[in-house]
Design a protein around this motif. Structure first.
Motif, PDB file in Angstrom:
ATOM      1  N   LEU A 177     -35.278   5.949 -21.528  1.00 40.73           N
ATOM      2  CA  LEU A 177     -36.602   5.324 -21.434  1.00 40.73           C
ATOM      3  C   LEU A 177     -37.499   5.983 -20.401  1.00 40.73           C
ATOM      4  O   LEU A 177     -37.037   6.477 -19.383  1.00 40.73           O
ATOM      5  N   ASP A 178     -38.797   5.933 -20.679  1.00 41.81           N
ATOM      6  CA  ASP A 178     -39.799   6.387 -19.729  1.00 41.81           C
ATOM      7  C   ASP A 178     -39.829   5.425 -18.540  1.00 41.81           C
ATOM      8  O   ASP A 178     -39.570   4.232 -18.693  1.00 41.81           O
ATOM      9  N   TYR A 179     -40.169   5.960 -17.360  1.00 47.76           N
ATOM     10  CA  TYR A 179     -40.137   5.142 -16.142  1.00 47.76           C
ATOM     11  C   TYR A 179     -41.029   3.912 -16.245  1.00 47.76           C
ATOM     12  O   TYR A 179     -40.736   2.861 -15.672  1.00 47.76           O
ATOM     13  N   TYR A 180     -42.124   4.016 -16.974  1.00 45.64           N
ATOM     14  CA  TYR A 180     -43.074   2.910 -17.048  1.00 45.64           C
ATOM     15  C   TYR A 180     -42.796   1.975 -18.228  1.00 45.64           C
ATOM     16  O   TYR A 180     -43.574   1.072 -18.499  1.00 45.64           O
ATOM     17  N   TYR A 221     -37.343  -0.569 -18.757  1.00 44.76           N
ATOM     18  CA  TYR A 221     -36.679   0.360 -17.834  1.00 44.76           C
ATOM     19  C   TYR A 221     -35.741  -0.372 -16.865  1.00 44.76           C
ATOM     20  O   TYR A 221     -34.672   0.128 -16.521  1.00 44.76           O
ATOM     21  N   LYS A 267     -25.519  -4.381 -18.019  1.00 45.00           N
ATOM     22  CA  LYS A 267     -24.509  -4.689 -16.998  1.00 45.00           C
ATOM     23  C   LYS A 267     -24.049  -6.140 -17.088  1.00 45.00           C
ATOM     24  O   LYS A 267     -22.849  -6.421 -16.978  1.00 45.00           O
ATOM     25  N   SER A 327     -22.402   1.511 -10.942  1.00 44.21           N
ATOM     26  CA  SER A 327     -23.408   0.644 -10.311  1.00 44.21           C
ATOM     27  C   SER A 327     -23.021   0.191  -8.914  1.00 44.21           C
ATOM     28  O   SER A 327     -23.881  -0.174  -8.128  1.00 44.21           O
ATOM     29  N   GLY A 383     -20.083   7.977 -14.351  1.00 43.57           N
ATOM     30  CA  GLY A 383     -21.074   8.009 -15.436  1.00 43.57           C
ATOM     31  C   GLY A 383     -20.622   8.893 -16.586  1.00 43.57           C
ATOM     32  O   GLY A 383     -20.767   8.539 -17.756  1.00 43.57           O
TER      33      GLY A 383
END
Lengths: 193, 181
Positions: free
Chosen positions: B38-41, B45, B53, B112, B142
């Motif tokens: 995903l894009d940061y914005y 996100y 989680k 995490s 990861g």
């Protein structure tokens, strides 16, 4: 030992000569004792500053008080040691969105010239290699201090600041209009060799 | 249908657990792939990983209960038409599926919590960090999380294909059993 009339001034001259006039002092950056920090900051959304640092790096500089314009420095950074106090973000920073540390494990700065200014300030020019791209950068340097340490050594420290666009080094991830630039703050203390 | 398994039929609890875990695994796999690109914005996100989680931790408790239930009330016997090699491979695949599930959830936990942060499970409770001292822990965990997840989906696909083969080619009631028949 008995000193002759000529001996004393000669000896003094020799001492002065040897200590500073000709040979620039070489310093190793004190990463062992962690008296050196390579930090960076980027704006988050344009609302605040986010700070991070590189935990592993090494380097050396040479500096002569009588001829500061001859100062040189070289710093190597292990890019995988990036630390912004958040594991998930650090993982992202190491990925190919940002530092791509598997491909570019090292970042490097090598100075090309130093122009001393007033009040212990100056401008250090050099080449920064980051993300596989080498570009000239200018670092504003401030001499913080130098002198004997309590344990028999001699130390000297500087702080340097520079700013560049991440895209100039091929890091294209878009973090927003206010977060295109990164500022680097290098606080380095060297131990004279 | 009764709650417990019998020697010939799966019970309601085992069937429910099977389909709940299957649904969560595929949902988490899709969400995981999507949210990391995903894009940061993007609106999701922060929400995507939070959901991934939270569900992942809850699924861990479900799987633990499932293993406990399996011990308490063993699955029905293999159909007499099942060949010895089919029984053997099915058994190995089942064990591997459980192993991968646990390993994936544990590696996700290690990503995490690598910096000592706890994992928030919705707004209900949080799971504290434990192991934090592995060098570049979040990167290694990861990578393991990603590779094992792909293996799990591949193995689950094999498991499903085998069931379909029993239904349409062998024409036995293997697949029907996990629907309670």
């Amino acid at each position: 030992m008995k000193l002759s009339k000529f001996g004393t001034p000669l000896l003094l001259a020799a001492l002065t000569f040897g200590s500073s006039t000709l040979v620039a002092d070489d310093y190793v950056i004190d990463t062992k004792g962690a008296h050196a920090f390579i930090q960076f900051r980027v704006q988050h959304l344009g609302y605040s500053w986010l700070y991070g640092r590189f935990n592993e790096f090494s380097g050396k500089f040479s500096y002569d008080e009588a001829a500061p314009e001859k100062a040189t420095i070289e710093v190597n950074i292990n890019t995988a040691s990036v630390d912004s106090n958040h594991a998930e973000r650090d993982k992202h920073l190491r990925s190919d969105d940002f530092l791509d540390v598997n491909k570019y494990p090292q970042a490097k700065f090598v100075s090309t010239s130093y122009i001393p200014g007033d009040n212990g300030k100056g401008v250090l020019k050099g080449k920064l290699t980051l993300h596989g791209v080498t570009k000239p950068v200018e670092i504003e340097v401030e001499n913080i201090g130098a002198g004997k340490d309590p344990w028999g050594g001699y130390r000297r420290g500087f702080e340097g600041k520079t700013r560049f666009a991440m895209a100039d080094f091929g890091i294209m991830k878009n973090l927003g209009p206010k977060s295109k630039d990164v500022e680097m703050i290098l606080s380095l203390e060297g131990i004279k060799q | 249908m009764q709650f417990k398994n019998t020697t010939s039929h799966f019970g309601l609890i085992a069937i429910s657990l099977h389909w709940l875990v299957a649904l969560c695994v595929f949902a988490l796999f899709g969400l995981g792939l999507w949210m990391t690109e995903l894009d940061y914005y993007h609106q999701w996100y922060k929400q995507g990983p939070w959901l991934h989680k939270s569900i992942g931790i809850l699924l861990f408790f479900v799987v633990i209960f499932r293993l406990f239930w399996r011990g308490l009330t063993p699955p029905p016997k293999a159909l007499s038409s099942h060949k010895p090699w089919e029984r053997k491979i099915a058994h190995i695949v089942h064990l591997l599926l459980y192993f991968l599930l646990i390993a994936i959830m544990f590696s996700g936990y290690l990503i995490s919590t690598a910096d000592g942060r706890a994992i928030e499970v919705f707004d209900w409770f949080s799971i504290p960090a434990s192991i934090t001292s592995i060098n570049n822990q979040e990167d290694i965990a990861g990578w393991v999380h990603f590779i094992l997840a792909i293996l799990l989906i591949g193995l689950a696909a094999l498991h499903a294909l085998a069931a379909i083969k029993h239904h349409f080619i062998d024409r036995d009631r293997t697949l029907q059993r996990i629907f309670g028949k």
